[in-house]
Motif scaffolding. Structure first.
Motif, PDB file in Angstrom:
ATOM      1  N   SER A  71       0.804  -1.229   0.000  1.00  0.00           N
ATOM      2  CA  SER A  71       0.000   0.000   0.000  1.00  0.00           C
ATOM      3  C   SER A  71       0.831   1.269   0.000  1.00  0.00           C
ATOM      4  N   SER A  72       2.126   1.160   0.318  1.00  0.00           N
ATOM      5  CA  SER A  72       2.950   2.375   0.312  1.00  0.00           C
ATOM      6  C   SER A  72       4.432   2.006   0.186  1.00  0.00           C
ATOM      7  N   PHE A  92       8.322   1.157  -0.377  1.00  0.00           N
ATOM      8  CA  PHE A  92       9.039   0.234  -1.280  1.00  0.00           C
ATOM      9  C   PHE A  92       8.077  -0.753  -1.941  1.00  0.00           C
ATOM     10  N   ASN A 101       8.068  -7.652   2.139  1.00  0.00           N
ATOM     11  CA  ASN A 101       8.373  -6.240   2.330  1.00  0.00           C
ATOM     12  C   ASN A 101       7.665  -5.650   3.550  1.00  0.00           C
ATOM     13  N   THR A 140       9.893   7.031   2.800  1.00  0.00           N
ATOM     14  CA  THR A 140       8.651   6.242   2.714  1.00  0.00           C
ATOM     15  C   THR A 140       7.799   6.592   3.937  1.00  0.00           C
ATOM     16  N   ASN A 184       3.598   5.500   9.596  1.00  0.00           N
ATOM     17  CA  ASN A 184       3.818   4.195  10.226  1.00  0.00           C
ATOM     18  C   ASN A 184       4.864   4.213  11.337  1.00  0.00           C
ATOM     19  N   ARG A 190      -2.681  -5.246   4.020  1.00  0.00           N
ATOM     20  CA  ARG A 190      -3.559  -5.688   5.121  1.00  0.00           C
ATOM     21  C   ARG A 190      -4.918  -5.022   5.041  1.00  0.00           C
ATOM     22  N   PHE A 215      15.389   5.666   3.530  1.00  0.00           N
ATOM     23  CA  PHE A 215      14.802   6.133   2.268  1.00  0.00           C
ATOM     24  C   PHE A 215      13.446   6.744   2.579  1.00  0.00           C
ATOM     25  N   TYR A 225      13.481  -2.976  16.594  1.00  0.00           N
ATOM     26  CA  TYR A 225      13.479  -3.082  15.125  1.00  0.00           C
ATOM     27  C   TYR A 225      14.722  -3.850  14.667  1.00  0.00           C
TER      28      TYR A 225
HETATM   29  N1  LIG Z   1      12.177   3.375   4.369  1.00  0.00           N
HETATM   30  C1  LIG Z   1      13.280   3.061   4.983  1.00  0.00           C
HETATM   31  O1  LIG Z   1      14.063   3.946   5.331  1.00  0.00           O
HETATM   32  C2  LIG Z   1      13.606   1.609   5.247  1.00  0.00           C
HETATM   33  C3  LIG Z   1      14.932   1.279   5.508  1.00  0.00           C
HETATM   34  C4  LIG Z   1      15.272  -0.041   5.714  1.00  0.00           C
HETATM   35  C5  LIG Z   1      14.309  -1.022   5.640  1.00  0.00           C
HETATM   36  N2  LIG Z   1      13.007  -0.681   5.397  1.00  0.00           N
HETATM   37  C6  LIG Z   1      12.038  -1.776   5.330  1.00  0.00           C
HETATM   38  O2  LIG Z   1      11.276  -1.664   4.149  1.00  0.00           O
HETATM   39  C7  LIG Z   1      10.041  -2.337   4.307  1.00  0.00           C
HETATM   40  C8  LIG Z   1       8.925  -1.465   3.754  1.00  0.00           C
HETATM   41  O3  LIG Z   1       8.844  -0.292   4.518  1.00  0.00           O
HETATM   42  P1  LIG Z   1       8.690   1.152   3.865  1.00  0.00           P
HETATM   43  O4  LIG Z   1       9.911   1.909   4.199  1.00  0.00           O
HETATM   44  O5  LIG Z   1       8.266   1.050   2.471  1.00  0.00           O
HETATM   45  O6  LIG Z   1       7.554   1.758   4.806  1.00  0.00           O
HETATM   46  P2  LIG Z   1       5.986   2.018   4.605  1.00  0.00           P
HETATM   47  O7  LIG Z   1       5.768   2.998   3.509  1.00  0.00           O
HETATM   48  O8  LIG Z   1       5.497   2.350   5.962  1.00  0.00           O
HETATM   49  O9  LIG Z   1       5.425   0.612   4.120  1.00  0.00           O
HETATM   50  C9  LIG Z   1       5.273  -0.460   5.007  1.00  0.00           C
HETATM   51  C10 LIG Z   1       4.193  -1.350   4.466  1.00  0.00           C
HETATM   52  O10 LIG Z   1       4.071  -2.505   5.325  1.00  0.00           O
HETATM   53  C11 LIG Z   1       2.699  -2.679   5.584  1.00  0.00           C
HETATM   54  N3  LIG Z   1       2.465  -3.445   6.803  1.00  0.00           N
HETATM   55  C12 LIG Z   1       2.806  -3.148   8.079  1.00  0.00           C
HETATM   56  N4  LIG Z   1       2.409  -4.139   8.897  1.00  0.00           N
HETATM   57  C13 LIG Z   1       1.816  -5.083   8.113  1.00  0.00           C
HETATM   58  C14 LIG Z   1       1.204  -6.334   8.353  1.00  0.00           C
HETATM   59  N5  LIG Z   1       1.090  -6.846   9.578  1.00  0.00           N
HETATM   60  N6  LIG Z   1       0.721  -7.043   7.295  1.00  0.00           N
HETATM   61  C15 LIG Z   1       0.817  -6.551   6.033  1.00  0.00           C
HETATM   62  N7  LIG Z   1       1.345  -5.358   5.754  1.00  0.00           N
HETATM   63  C16 LIG Z   1       1.842  -4.629   6.781  1.00  0.00           C
HETATM   64  C17 LIG Z   1       2.111  -1.286   5.630  1.00  0.00           C
HETATM   65  O11 LIG Z   1       0.701  -1.380   5.474  1.00  0.00           O
HETATM   66  P3  LIG Z   1      -0.332  -0.226   5.898  1.00  0.00           P
HETATM   67  O12 LIG Z   1      -0.446   0.683   4.716  1.00  0.00           O
HETATM   68  O13 LIG Z   1      -1.593  -0.971   6.185  1.00  0.00           O
HETATM   69  O14 LIG Z   1       0.233   0.471   7.094  1.00  0.00           O
HETATM   70  C18 LIG Z   1       2.824  -0.671   4.439  1.00  0.00           C
HETATM   71  O15 LIG Z   1       2.192  -1.042   3.238  1.00  0.00           O
HETATM   72  C19 LIG Z   1       9.911  -2.643   5.796  1.00  0.00           C
HETATM   73  O16 LIG Z   1      10.182  -4.020   6.023  1.00  0.00           O
HETATM   74  C20 LIG Z   1      10.989  -1.791   6.423  1.00  0.00           C
HETATM   75  O17 LIG Z   1      11.484  -2.342   7.621  1.00  0.00           O
HETATM   76  C21 LIG Z   1      12.636   0.610   5.199  1.00  0.00           C
END
Ligand SMILES: NC(=O)c1ccc[n+]([C@@H]2O[C@H](COP(=O)([O-])OP(=O)(O)OC[C@H]3O[C@@H](n4cnc5c(N)ncnc54)[C@H](OP(=O)(O)O)[C@@H]3O)[C@@H](O)[C@H]2O)c1
Length: 283
Positions: A13-14, A16, A90, A190, A196, A36, A188, A155
């Motif tokens: 939904s958002s 990566f 993801n 997001t 979140n 979800r 990055f 985390y």
């Molecule tokens: N952005 C960064 O700086 C960064 C750096 C390193 C690693 N990461 C990793 O990248 C991945 C994606 O995060 P993002 O940065 O793209 O953040 P994000 O925009 O907040 O996306 C996270 C996604 O995970 C979903 N989610 C959370 N809990 C869930 C569950 N129980 N079941 C299904 N979906 C769920 C969220 O859904 P909802 O829309 O319903 O909330 C959202 O779609 C994560 O694993 C994060 O740890 C991010």
């Protein structure tokens, strides 16, 4: 004609997840975009329409902590005799807060999504990948899966666990034609930093012995330099999926690369002091 490749992505939904769906669809993949709460699909739909790839993306409900929903998705794939060429784990979130202030329930919740969710989805689709004798499993880990950072212990613990499990899985399935990869981004842009972002209740409590320290920590993170565009990571995931023999680990972002270099080359006492200073917790 080669068969259409199919990718399954969690947390679409958002961030990566969304960008990876659109990027892969643009490269000819059929994408099973899971989220979800499918009511939150508008952003993905808009991005897919703008890129002219909406017909290649289908949305399915999946909370990665819900075993019944995982089983239902496996059934959907089986009933339609779909192949799955990529499983991209993801979905995730970051719990901030000092170790001392974080409750068992909060820590477990962090692991339920970031570790148990990713491992459950992977195990659910492994029999299919084994039958196909092919497929890529991609874990969106983090540089936090390789280094601890003050205020992010929960985390980091969930991502360290994911790294250990994934490193092992890769060796276990190597002879089955299944590729297993860890993506390790630094910071990055997001929704993980905004909508979140979750801070442990104990740390938010003004009575916390760490209240002042976390206030300094938050100030440091609320005034960040511009974070890199998350599209870079989505493009890289697409490239990794095109590689028949990918590496185990891919690191993205200048902060992640620098942090890992420092951890590797500096004496621990100097490295540790620099990380504490960088976190701002002690002024
Ligand atoms: N952005 C960064 O700086 C960064 C750096 C390193 C690693 N990461 C990793 O990248 C991945 C994606 O995060 P993002 O940065 O793209 O953040 P994000 O925009 O907040 O996306 C996270 C996604 O995970 C979903 N989610 C959370 N809990 C869930 C569950 N129980 N079941 C299904 N979906 C769920 C969220 O859904 P909802 O829309 O319903 O909330 C959202 O779609 C994560 O694993 C994060 O740890 C991010």
């Amino acid at each position: 004609m080669t068969a259409e490749r199919v990718a399954l992505i969690t947390g679409a939904s958002s961030g990566f997840g969304l960008l990876t769906c659109v990027t892969l669809a643009g490269r000819g993949w059929r994408v099973l975009a899971t989220m979800r709460d499918p009511a939150r699909r508008e952003k993905l739909d808009a991005a897919a329409s703008a890129a002219g790839v909406a017909e290649r993306i289908e949305v399915h409900a999946l909370d990665v902590t819900n075993a019944e929903q995982i089983a239902a998705l496996v059934d959907v794939v089986a009933v339609r005799s779909l192949r799955v060429d990529a499983v991209i784990n993801n979905a995730g979130f970051a719990l901030a807060g000092f170790a001392e202030d974080t409750t068992d329930a909060e820590l477990r919740r962090q692991f339920e999504t970031n570790f148990f969710g990713a491992t459950a989805v992977t195990r659910a689709f492994l029999p299919l990948l084994r039958r196909q004798r092919s497929g890529h499993i991609v874990m969106i880990s983090s540089v936090s899966g390789r280094m601890g950072f003050p205020g992010l212990g929960s985390y980091a613990a969930s991502k360290f666990a994911l790294e250990a499990w994934t490193e092992t899985l890769r060796m276990e399935v190597e002879s089955l034609g299944i590729e297993v990869v860890l993506i390790e981004p630094g910071a990055f842009e997001t929704d993980i930093w905004g909508r979140n972002a979750i801070v442990s209740e104990g740390t938010m409590d003004a009575k916390s012995p760490n209240a002042e320290r976390i206030a300094r920590w938050r100030k440091r993170f609320e005034n960040p330099k511009v974070r890199p565009d998350a599209q870079e990571v989505a493009n890289a995931i697409a490239r990794v999926l095109d590689d028949p023999k990918p590496k185990l680990r891919y690191v993205f972002g200048p902060d992640a690369k620098m942090g890992l270099r420092m951890r590797r080359w500096l004496p621990w006492s100097i490295y540790e002091r620099m990380v504490i200073k960088g976190s701002g917790i002690d002024g």
